[in-house]
Design an enzyme around this catalytic site. Structure first.
Site, PDB file in Angstrom:
ATOM      1  N   ARG B 315       0.855  -1.183   0.000  1.00  0.00           N
ATOM      2  CA  ARG B 315       0.000   0.000   0.000  1.00  0.00           C
ATOM      3  C   ARG B 315       0.893   1.236   0.000  1.00  0.00           C
ATOM      4  O   ARG B 315       1.681   1.424   0.934  1.00  0.00           O
ATOM      5  CB  ARG B 315      -0.892   0.027   1.252  1.00  0.00           C
ATOM      6  CG  ARG B 315      -1.722  -1.239   1.467  1.00  0.00           C
ATOM      7  CD  ARG B 315      -3.020  -1.229   0.680  1.00  0.00           C
ATOM      8  NE  ARG B 315      -3.609  -2.563   0.582  1.00  0.00           N
ATOM      9  CZ  ARG B 315      -4.548  -3.037   1.415  1.00  0.00           C
ATOM     10  NH1 ARG B 315      -5.004  -2.286   2.396  1.00  0.00           N
ATOM     11  NH2 ARG B 315      -5.027  -4.264   1.261  1.00  0.00           N
ATOM     12  N   GLU B 317      -0.079   4.219   0.289  1.00  0.00           N
ATOM     13  CA  GLU B 317      -0.743   5.356   0.941  1.00  0.00           C
ATOM     14  C   GLU B 317       0.196   6.113   1.876  1.00  0.00           C
ATOM     15  O   GLU B 317       1.052   5.526   2.512  1.00  0.00           O
ATOM     16  CB  GLU B 317      -1.939   4.843   1.780  1.00  0.00           C
ATOM     17  CG  GLU B 317      -3.083   4.324   0.946  1.00  0.00           C
ATOM     18  CD  GLU B 317      -3.757   3.119   1.582  1.00  0.00           C
ATOM     19  OE1 GLU B 317      -3.558   2.893   2.782  1.00  0.00           O
ATOM     20  OE2 GLU B 317      -4.448   2.381   0.848  1.00  0.00           O
ATOM     21  N   ARG B 323      -1.102   2.342  12.772  1.00  0.00           N
ATOM     22  CA  ARG B 323      -1.627   1.055  12.319  1.00  0.00           C
ATOM     23  C   ARG B 323      -1.451   0.779  10.829  1.00  0.00           C
ATOM     24  O   ARG B 323      -1.983  -0.188  10.315  1.00  0.00           O
ATOM     25  CB  ARG B 323      -3.096   0.907  12.715  1.00  0.00           C
ATOM     26  CG  ARG B 323      -3.981   2.058  12.295  1.00  0.00           C
ATOM     27  CD  ARG B 323      -5.393   1.937  12.841  1.00  0.00           C
ATOM     28  NE  ARG B 323      -6.317   1.452  11.831  1.00  0.00           N
ATOM     29  CZ  ARG B 323      -6.981   0.317  11.902  1.00  0.00           C
ATOM     30  NH1 ARG B 323      -6.852  -0.463  12.939  1.00  0.00           N
ATOM     31  NH2 ARG B 323      -7.793  -0.056  10.936  1.00  0.00           N
ATOM     32  N   HIS B 324      -0.727   1.628  10.121  1.00  0.00           N
ATOM     33  CA  HIS B 324      -0.527   1.410   8.689  1.00  0.00           C
ATOM     34  C   HIS B 324       0.933   1.140   8.350  1.00  0.00           C
ATOM     35  O   HIS B 324       1.829   1.800   8.851  1.00  0.00           O
ATOM     36  CB  HIS B 324      -1.000   2.642   7.898  1.00  0.00           C
ATOM     37  CG  HIS B 324      -2.485   2.778   7.853  1.00  0.00           C
ATOM     38  ND1 HIS B 324      -3.187   3.512   8.787  1.00  0.00           N
ATOM     39  CD2 HIS B 324      -3.411   2.256   7.002  1.00  0.00           C
ATOM     40  CE1 HIS B 324      -4.491   3.442   8.503  1.00  0.00           C
ATOM     41  NE2 HIS B 324      -4.653   2.687   7.434  1.00  0.00           N
ATOM     42  N   GLU B 466     -10.577  -2.073  13.489  1.00  0.00           N
ATOM     43  CA  GLU B 466     -10.911  -2.959  12.381  1.00  0.00           C
ATOM     44  C   GLU B 466      -9.675  -3.769  12.026  1.00  0.00           C
ATOM     45  O   GLU B 466      -8.574  -3.248  11.925  1.00  0.00           O
ATOM     46  CB  GLU B 466     -11.358  -2.106  11.186  1.00  0.00           C
ATOM     47  CG  GLU B 466     -11.770  -2.912   9.968  1.00  0.00           C
ATOM     48  CD  GLU B 466     -10.679  -3.009   8.944  1.00  0.00           C
ATOM     49  OE1 GLU B 466     -10.131  -1.971   8.556  1.00  0.00           O
ATOM     50  OE2 GLU B 466     -10.358  -4.141   8.528  1.00  0.00           O
ATOM     51  N   SER B 469     -11.491  -7.648   6.838  1.00  0.00           N
ATOM     52  CA  SER B 469     -12.570  -7.274   5.932  1.00  0.00           C
ATOM     53  C   SER B 469     -12.932  -8.493   5.101  1.00  0.00           C
ATOM     54  O   SER B 469     -12.041  -9.184   4.604  1.00  0.00           O
ATOM     55  CB  SER B 469     -12.126  -6.155   4.994  1.00  0.00           C
ATOM     56  OG  SER B 469     -12.436  -4.916   5.564  1.00  0.00           O
ATOM     57  N   ARG B 517      -1.236  -6.806  12.278  1.00  0.00           N
ATOM     58  CA  ARG B 517      -2.324  -6.229  13.067  1.00  0.00           C
ATOM     59  C   ARG B 517      -2.879  -7.212  14.073  1.00  0.00           C
ATOM     60  O   ARG B 517      -3.266  -6.836  15.175  1.00  0.00           O
ATOM     61  CB  ARG B 517      -3.452  -5.748  12.150  1.00  0.00           C
ATOM     62  CG  ARG B 517      -3.168  -4.393  11.581  1.00  0.00           C
ATOM     63  CD  ARG B 517      -4.442  -3.745  11.051  1.00  0.00           C
ATOM     64  NE  ARG B 517      -4.084  -2.539  10.317  1.00  0.00           N
ATOM     65  CZ  ARG B 517      -4.901  -1.865   9.521  1.00  0.00           C
ATOM     66  NH1 ARG B 517      -6.151  -2.285   9.353  1.00  0.00           N
ATOM     67  NH2 ARG B 517      -4.508  -0.774   8.906  1.00  0.00           N
TER      68      ARG B 517
END
Lengths: 543, 543
Positions: B315, B317, B323-324, B466, B469, B517
């Protein structure tokens, strides 16, 4: 939480397949299932079947395409599906419901159709015959109109024919009562599973008899990989691949190793050399790791005595061969050694003998399925893995009339030749060649104590092809930096690697092997693309 | 093949650690080992020890730095090493040889030194005392001159002190006879293990007592990760991570799943969106997969009913949060479903309850080690995982005075708040929220049968964050293509994905979760960088 489905839907695996001869208890359970199914079927107005024609058919609800709304997780009906692999004579006269692909469809006049349904490599013959109050002529027509590879739900009564059934793995038939299509395949598939599953032998045989059968070439297979993957051989290959990884993990866990994950986006290049994929990492030049080498060694420095990693490895080389991929799965090991790199070879030998044993014992069906399309001889290997020094290998080649540079590397041809010689002399197709010339090994390889022209390193061969590389590593930072420079590596780019040796690190060694190559060579496949799910090579980035 | 070393050197693992009370047979074996050691020691001219000073010391061979040549895999000496974890009173009066790091070194005058040696998280106190014909004053000086974290070989006699030993895990001492350094650490380490292992509580406590202890910040830890990894907490974290992966694999194997590996270099972008790492693939634009989503679905189309993958996920981002990560390990699952996406939630619930149980039961030591540095409460979870619909969640928030868009997504704050409310009402920190608004889910998510504003999807939360998913997928190619377009995706770039649905595919669903996570939230760590071996975030590409 209801685990009803997950229990009844378990596909074939090592743990499953025990219900071939159901006990009384199991039969009672199946009977209860059948009653539930009947109750559910009675309430099955929830299945809004759309008949192809003649809505006036009073039996129209028994067949048709399932509407989208009925596949969008409506409240559960309580219906229970049986796996094709679990269909057997013990279910005689019972109603079962299966879901699978329409493998073949054969019309017999207008009153009968034979459907072979395939699920996870297992097949069963289903018979649709016109019968009053049960099966209408329209339903037979619907069955005959299905396209191959469509996913269908078949409900019917199990029967046991007097004669053996050809063309299906299960020795029972289903007398179809209901037939619904869940997913329609296009009428003309780009490749037929039948064609994709055909062996070279079969094609040649037919040719001699004057018949030209379709041969699906490797590239076409990969273009339509999801169809190609449905052949019995491919179903076998990837189940074997999964087992190879499982044994690798299990064996190492028992030997006190722990699994790690190292980053694949790294600064600089992992082992030097130009053939890396480069990318821009938030403004910083980066590349994809050619191996987890530096990181697994850093894990040793980090206090994990024995580590392994299963992860992607990237090579941008323009190698258009049967054995190179640009992205593959590396099985990597690194371990503290006390005195000698033979400690690493001990692990290699035991691990692979264990693996080969397991595959031969527990993947018979898969290996047979592979062998039917791609015939191969079982791998010959010894209980105690043969070890030869590189010098001994050179000598064997010399005696056979093959002169090679005693301080160079083996080329593919000399590897093959040596493999033949070893097979003749030692009756093994799996062996270790060690004490390689230092010049042909990576910079971090420990030189031999008695001759710096050689190194504490080894390669492992299967069927004459190199598959594993391993070595003792240099753990003294000054010597490591010096060797890196000698090998033309910019020491700056690997400074945190070299620094990690300045904080105390035990002598250590390890090895790496490609998962796809293990499968390819164990099964004597002629192309590594056959053992990669979605291969990446210099020409292929799709699908 | 000699497997002598690999058997005796097995580091602590679930299977090891059984020799705490050796039987007579084992004692006899140890005695034989000792004799072999003595014989080896007699021939120990092969250890070319270099004394720090006074080569005239007649006992100089008993200590010093091991010369490189003696670590280059000379013929094996037959010496046998004992693991620190296996040292116990049963070995009293026996000679043992260990290899580990000089954890602490404490001089007592010029005639005595206490060394604590650490191996794989276990520690033992070693005493070097001047003794005629055994230990010279020079040897004590050498011991006191060792730098912390250097790797040393210690040979000596096991003794059992009358009082409990503080500052070491093993309740025996070694009266040192021989001491050799295998790898020297630099005298001043960038961070001390002691400092890196200190809890916030300890620092605060000391501060209140007027003492300022060193606090090692997260960035410094990561800069010197190989040192940081040596703390008991980190040794625990990565062993727990390994177990999380093991349980994931084992559970799914039993449920009939097979593990696959899909390519990470892909054409186009994996799920749309701009935040991908781009690279040039032999002249073709490519990127790193944001998830194995499309490929795991293609595996379902390829005839594998139930698949999972453990692999890297990328990712790009610019998420600078706790948490990323830009690169992490995804645990992905995809499975055929018969009727309802609850079949997928069944797997999620059972899998994680099994996982949490296993960690609590089998990783006690690791969890305690983590908790000593980063105190946390055990995770609260129910035997049957709680399921709430998104609407119910919105309602609970509303009743608590938090108004959110009923067709929008939860933000971090509302997730946290809902987590608190669920904990209060249901006494669980692990629950599933399902039937999410369609608008906030990826294009391939199946809408609900009764309301197209909602979808057959779910998220799973641990401690209010979260973590998973999942959803039923759209398996009808026309609808899939339409949804992709609606979501602004260039359908051309995912044509082979959409095409794979034209060849027959069963209804299916799955989920994905980040390995790091799971560990972070199970142990309530405050930063995901703590559960990634060598983390990659927008600011960090090193080491």
């Amino acid at each position: 939480m209801s685990t009803n489905e997950s229990q009844t839907q378990t596909p074939p695996s090592e743990e499953a397949g025990v219900t071939k001869n159901p006990s009384k208890k199991e039969l009672a359970k199946l009977e209860r299932q059948r009653r539930r199914q009947e109750a559910a079927a009675a309430a099955a107005s929830s299945i809004s079947a759309v008949s192809l024609e003649d809505a006036a058919d009073p039996l129209a609800a028994n067949y048709g395409d399932v509407a989208l709304v009925d596949m969008q997780s409506k409240p559960k009906t309580g219906r229970v599906w049986t796996q094709v692999s679990n269909l057997n004579g013990g279910l005689k006269d019972q109603v079962v419901l299966i879901r699978g692909r329409a493998h073949t469809i054969r019309a017999v006049g207008k009153k009968m159709a034979f459907l072979v349904v395939r699920e996870a490599g297992f097949t069963v013959q289903c018979v649709v015959t016109v019968a009053p109050d049960l099966v209408s002529p329209q339903m037979v027509k619907y069955a005959n109109g299905l396209s191959r590879e469509s996913v269908i739900d078949v409900e019917g009564v199990v029967s046991v024919p007097d004669v053996a059934i050809k063309g299906a793995t299960q020795q029972v038939e289903i007398q179809v009562r209901k037939l619904h299509c869940v997913s329609k395949a296009v009428p003309t598939l780009p490749i037929n599973i039948e064609d994709a599953a055909r062996s070279e032998v079969e094609i040649e045989k037919a040719l001699q008899a004057g018949e030209q059968l379709v041969r699906v070439n490797q590239d076409t297979r990969l273009n339509y990989r999801v169809l190609d993957l449905r052949t019995p051989a491919n179903q076998g290959i990837f189940r074997v691949q999964y087992q190879v990884e499982n044994i690798f993990r299990k064996f190492l866990k028992r030997q006190g190793f722990i699994g790690i994950h190292s980053p694949k986006i790294i600064p600089g290049s992992s082992e030097g050399g130009a053939a890396v994929f480069r990318l821009d990492y938030k403004g910083t030049p980066a590349c994809l790791a050619q191996s987890p080498q530096l990181y697994k060694q850093m894990a040793i420095s980090g206090g994990f005595n024995r580590v392994f990693e299963v992860g992607a490895v990237y090579r941008a080389e323009d190698s258009n061969t049967h054995r190179h991929l640009c992205e593959f799965i590396g099985l990597d090991v690194e371990m503290e050694i006390k005195e000698h790199y033979s400690e690493v070879m001990d692990i290699v030998g035991s691990l692979f003998v264990k693996m080969f044993d397991h595959l031969n014992e527990n993947c018979r069906n898969e290996l047979q399925a592979i062998g039917r399309q791609y015939p191969f001889e079982p791998l010959k290997y010894l209980r105690d893995t043969l070890r030869l020094t590189f010098e001994e290998g050179v000598q064997m080649l010399k005696e056979a009339g093959v002169e090679i540079d005693p301080f160079g590397d083996l080329n593919t041809e000399s590897e093959r030749r040596l493999g033949q010689l070893v097979l003749e002399k030692y009756n093994t197709e799996f062996y270790i060649l060690h004490r390689y010339p230092l010049a042909v090994r990576p910079f971090y390889t420990m030189p031999c104590f008695d001759n710096p022209a050689y190194s504490n390193s080894f390669d492992v061969f299967i069927r004459g092809e190199e598959i594993i590389s391993g070595a003792q590593r240099i753990h003294i930072p000054e010597i490591l930096a010096q060797r890196a420079e000698e090998c033309g590596i910019n020491v700056q780019t690997i400074s945190s690697y070299i620094d990690s040796f300045r904080y105390g690190i035990p002598p250590h060694g390890g090895f790496g092997v490609g998962l796809e190559r293990v499968v390819m060579l164990f099964c004597a496949l002629n192309n590594i693309r056959k053992s990669s799910l979605f291969p990446r090579d210099p020409q292929r980035l799709n699908p």
